[in-house]
Scaffold this active site. Sequence first.
Site, short mmCIF file in Angstrom:
data_model
loop_
_atom_site.label_atom_id
_atom_site.label_comp_id
_atom_site.label_asym_id
_atom_site.label_seq_id
_atom_site.Cartn_x
_atom_site.Cartn_y
_atom_site.Cartn_z
N GLU A 151 0.83 -1.22 0.00
CA GLU A 151 0.00 0.00 0.00
C GLU A 151 0.85 1.26 0.00
O GLU A 151 0.51 2.27 0.61
CB GLU A 151 -0.97 0.01 1.19
CG GLU A 151 -1.97 -1.11 1.18
CD GLU A 151 -2.76 -1.21 -0.12
OE1 GLU A 151 -2.95 -0.17 -0.78
OE2 GLU A 151 -3.17 -2.32 -0.48
N GLY A 152 1.97 1.21 -0.70
CA GLY A 152 2.91 2.33 -0.73
C GLY A 152 3.93 2.15 0.38
O GLY A 152 3.58 2.16 1.56
#
Length: 579
Positions: free
Chosen positions: A438-439
């Site tokens: 998620e980053g």
Amino acid sequence: MTYKPATQDQLLAIRANARIAELAQSERFAAAEPDLVEAIVEGVGQFAAGEWAPLNRKGDLEGAKLENGVVRLPDGFEQAYQAYVEQGWNAIAGVAEHGGQGLPFTLACNVLENLGTANMALNLLPMLSVGAIEALQAHGTAEQQARYLPDLISGAWSGTMNLTEPQAGSDVGALRTTAHLIEDGEHAGKYRIKGQKIYITWGEHDLAENIIHLVLARLPDAPEGSRGISLFLVPKYHLKDDGTPGARNDVRCVSIEHKLGINASPTCVMSYGDDDACIGELVGAENRGLAAMFTMMNNARINVGSQGVQIAERATQQAVAYALERVQSARAGAEDRTPVAIMDHPDVRRMLLRMRSLTEAMRGLLYYTAGQVDRGDVGDANARARAEVLVPMLKAWATDTGIEVASLGIQVHGGMGFVEETGAAQHWRDSRIAPIYEGTNGIQAADLVTRKLGLEDGEALQKLFADIARDASDEAQLKALAGECAAIAKWMREDASLDDRLAGSVPFTAMCAVAVAGWTLVQQHRAMNDSKDASRKHAKRVTMRFFLDHIVPEAMGLKASATAGASLLYEIDGSVLAA
């Protein structure tokens, strides 16, 4: 080990940090009355402990397996997921129009916190579905919402996010998956999707009736880079006229990854259009896919931040249980030389108190962030901006800290923590993915010192630090940390180069997160002023004091790194580093 849900501390954070009683005064969340909130938190905790927790170790040992194109899970996983769906836990925050309960996001976070603490790998299945629901609610057509949302909200169907490709990594703009408009025939107006995606969590499985993939792809003649990306909905099974799953779409799982942890969560390589017959629907406007995907990612980043809380809670419970049982050596300096439980040795007590303090602080930050999201959803623009700046702090600091707590849990076990039989190592292995997906946490920190630094002309961050300094004015070290964060933010915005900001972004993000988390513990302690539970009140005071007296000063020490600039990083050529 037996898992016990942290119900009372969760309720405290929901009341003191999310301030759910205030949310219930709005028309949208009027149903979130105290009795219902307590019933949900207690109920999902009991469900998680009874149904999901017993499968955690089994899932780690047996893992997911790909057989003839179908991912199989260990015995018991399908029944546990179906029980979750049947009891309505997936629908907590879903819109009532499509079968949801319409309750605050804060309570949906609590559902995922409990389930993830019980079984992080299985919890990734509903966690990803939340993102698909958010994207369709924000960007889907009325027809798409009517066809797909009810079963996604109930959990009968699951959802995925498909961003990453082998050659692209975090550079989503470099993706090569294509989409071509179908101009006639049965699927006229839809698109043929062709390409491959990697690291697709729960991309294939047999626990849900259908899987709704949200896929980033590029239209012909689209602009280069991220400006030319569109978002498409690609179901595993096409829908029949009555809305039920029909024929199989041209999408398949090529392989699943062999990972460090979360072994029961199938991380899939997905192939779309091998037979040129993969059909998808455009979601939102052409070439606006990244904006639509960010709708999914924002709340997903909050729920990944929650994974830091989850793994820390589980690791702490196991370490405390072991420290109470393991008897070794007399306490240093004691006249009685009888061996005692290692819980009584000062350094073990230090580790355990650090684990508990960090876990409770992360939980406070989680529910403070969730409460700001809910306020933003009912029209509070200031809260919406505050949530924007809190998300990268929560995702980055909580997931890094979850690893620290899981590692301390191994240390408490000593040599028994390093062997797999005790299960302590699983928590560390499971925790290690959270700072990556998620980053990455570096991307979260970069987001904070670029886009979020300038939000509201810089005032979004400055107001946050001012609120902490004012409200915690009787806590000198916390007030000082908030002041340093404000000063560094001002320096980054007005004087630092982009390289300097990015070089200091990770320590700066940690400083900010610690400041907010410490503030939430102060809020919790105040909220217990009138509590009749003297033991819990005293315990909260001690964990708060440990955080303020030990963790906050450590964060102050990050100032030098946050403001050192980038020049030293480039004084050595890359080839020299590689020599």
